[in-house]
Scaffold this active site. Structure first.
Site, PDB file in Angstrom:
ATOM      1  N   LYS A  41       0.824  -1.178   0.000  1.00  0.00           N
ATOM      2  CA  LYS A  41       0.000   0.000   0.000  1.00  0.00           C
ATOM      3  C   LYS A  41       0.864   1.235   0.000  1.00  0.00           C
ATOM      4  O   LYS A  41       0.507   2.282  -0.533  1.00  0.00           O
ATOM      5  CB  LYS A  41      -0.911   0.034   1.226  1.00  0.00           C
ATOM      6  CG  LYS A  41      -1.933  -1.048   1.291  1.00  0.00           C
ATOM      7  CD  LYS A  41      -2.726  -0.956   2.596  1.00  0.00           C
ATOM      8  CE  LYS A  41      -3.689  -2.121   2.688  1.00  0.00           C
ATOM      9  NZ  LYS A  41      -4.335  -2.191   4.005  1.00  0.00           N
ATOM     10  N   GLY A  42       2.016   1.136   0.643  1.00  0.00           N
ATOM     11  CA  GLY A  42       2.838   2.312   0.885  1.00  0.00           C
ATOM     12  C   GLY A  42       3.281   3.068  -0.343  1.00  0.00           C
ATOM     13  O   GLY A  42       3.404   4.282  -0.313  1.00  0.00           O
ATOM     14  N   ASP A  98       7.872   2.451  -1.751  1.00  0.00           N
ATOM     15  CA  ASP A  98       8.021   3.496  -0.738  1.00  0.00           C
ATOM     16  C   ASP A  98       9.390   3.438  -0.067  1.00  0.00           C
ATOM     17  O   ASP A  98      10.032   4.457   0.138  1.00  0.00           O
ATOM     18  CB  ASP A  98       6.892   3.451   0.291  1.00  0.00           C
ATOM     19  CG  ASP A  98       6.715   2.099   0.963  1.00  0.00           C
ATOM     20  OD1 ASP A  98       7.452   1.143   0.643  1.00  0.00           O
ATOM     21  OD2 ASP A  98       5.819   1.980   1.817  1.00  0.00           O
ATOM     22  N   ASP A 101      14.607  -1.748   2.271  1.00  0.00           N
ATOM     23  CA  ASP A 101      15.513  -1.997   3.395  1.00  0.00           C
ATOM     24  C   ASP A 101      16.283  -3.290   3.181  1.00  0.00           C
ATOM     25  O   ASP A 101      17.348  -3.272   2.607  1.00  0.00           O
ATOM     26  CB  ASP A 101      14.817  -1.884   4.754  1.00  0.00           C
ATOM     27  CG  ASP A 101      13.546  -2.698   4.874  1.00  0.00           C
ATOM     28  OD1 ASP A 101      13.420  -3.740   4.216  1.00  0.00           O
ATOM     29  OD2 ASP A 101      12.680  -2.307   5.660  1.00  0.00           O
ATOM     30  N   LYS A 129      17.248   2.422   2.815  1.00  0.00           N
ATOM     31  CA  LYS A 129      18.033   2.162   4.032  1.00  0.00           C
ATOM     32  C   LYS A 129      19.135   1.165   3.676  1.00  0.00           C
ATOM     33  O   LYS A 129      19.028  -0.020   3.975  1.00  0.00           O
ATOM     34  CB  LYS A 129      17.158   1.554   5.126  1.00  0.00           C
ATOM     35  CG  LYS A 129      16.154   2.471   5.747  1.00  0.00           C
ATOM     36  CD  LYS A 129      15.461   1.720   6.891  1.00  0.00           C
ATOM     37  CE  LYS A 129      14.375   2.507   7.524  1.00  0.00           C
ATOM     38  NZ  LYS A 129      13.698   1.737   8.597  1.00  0.00           N
ATOM     39  N   ASP A 157       3.409   3.436   7.120  1.00  0.00           N
ATOM     40  CA  ASP A 157       2.545   3.433   8.288  1.00  0.00           C
ATOM     41  C   ASP A 157       3.191   2.770   9.495  1.00  0.00           C
ATOM     42  O   ASP A 157       4.185   2.046   9.382  1.00  0.00           O
ATOM     43  CB  ASP A 157       1.240   2.694   7.972  1.00  0.00           C
ATOM     44  CG  ASP A 157       1.428   1.185   7.904  1.00  0.00           C
ATOM     45  OD1 ASP A 157       0.841   0.483   8.748  1.00  0.00           O
ATOM     46  OD2 ASP A 157       2.167   0.695   7.028  1.00  0.00           O
ATOM     47  N   ARG A 163      -0.044   7.094   7.451  1.00  0.00           N
ATOM     48  CA  ARG A 163       0.216   7.046   6.010  1.00  0.00           C
ATOM     49  C   ARG A 163      -0.028   8.409   5.362  1.00  0.00           C
ATOM     50  O   ARG A 163       0.618   8.767   4.396  1.00  0.00           O
ATOM     51  CB  ARG A 163      -0.684   6.028   5.307  1.00  0.00           C
ATOM     52  CG  ARG A 163      -0.311   4.586   5.507  1.00  0.00           C
ATOM     53  CD  ARG A 163      -1.138   3.690   4.578  1.00  0.00           C
ATOM     54  NE  ARG A 163      -1.105   2.317   4.991  1.00  0.00           N
ATOM     55  CZ  ARG A 163      -0.128   1.455   4.685  1.00  0.00           C
ATOM     56  NH1 ARG A 163       0.900   1.850   3.987  1.00  0.00           N
ATOM     57  NH2 ARG A 163      -0.192   0.221   5.101  1.00  0.00           N
TER      58      ARG A 163
END
Length: 174
Positions: A41-42, A98, A101, A129, A157, A163
């Site tokens: 979703k991000g 989004d 990592d 990251k 989120d 969000r």
């Protein structure tokens, strides 16, 4: 335990950087169409803003994947929750995420998309990251490299909250 949000990147900083990425993508894809695939979703907030700033023809699709199950750490097993609506044959694909990592999920996803016949598959992320990377994954377009902090906003989120923040913030627990 209460949480508070400290601003890491302001709305203005994020907006300016998305404009710069959109301009770079427009130059790199000049004369071609780019097929953006949003990882839900991000990634949806970032992709919508990015698409508005790309001047070459754009098509969109959405995908949802999970590698967490019920845990807070990636299991390394990727499950497709929502697959693409259109075939990728011959398309220049740009995966929009989004945050990158560990790289586990994206490494798997990029290879899977290549195997579906895309002409090219590249990766664009708002946040990276690199110190968390456990699987090497090439990021073609990066908004910001950030420290290993738990961040929210702009689609990211914490427990389905935050969000909608127009900036990137760090979650701090009191």
């Amino acid at each position: 335990m209460a949480e508070r949000i400290e601003v890491l990147l302001t709305e203005e900083e994020v907006d300016k950087r998305i404009q710069e990425i959109g301009e770079q993508i427009s130059r790199d894809y000049a004369g071609r169409q780019v097929h953006l695939i949003c990882v839900l979703k991000g990634g949806s907030f970032f992709m919508c803003e990015l698409a508005k700033r790309i001047t070459v023809p754009v098509s969109l699709d959405f995908m949802s994947v999970s590698s967490y199950g019920g845990d807070t750490k990636s299991s390394g097993v990727v499950r497709i929750v929502k697959d693409l609506d259109e075939p990728l044959g011959g398309k220049d694909v740009l995966v929009v995420e989004d945050i990158v990592d560990s790289g586990r999920t994206l490494s798997y996803l990029l290879e899977m998309l290549k195997s579906r016949g895309a002409a090219e598959v590249k990766l664009c992320t708002l946040l990276d990251k690199p110190e968390r990377r456990v699987v090497d994954v090439n990021v073609d377009y990066t908004g910001f490299q950030i420290p290993d902090e738990f961040v929210v906003g702009y689609g990211l989120d914490y427990d389905q909250k935050y969000r909608n923040l127009p900036y990137i913030g760090v979650v701090k627990f009191d």
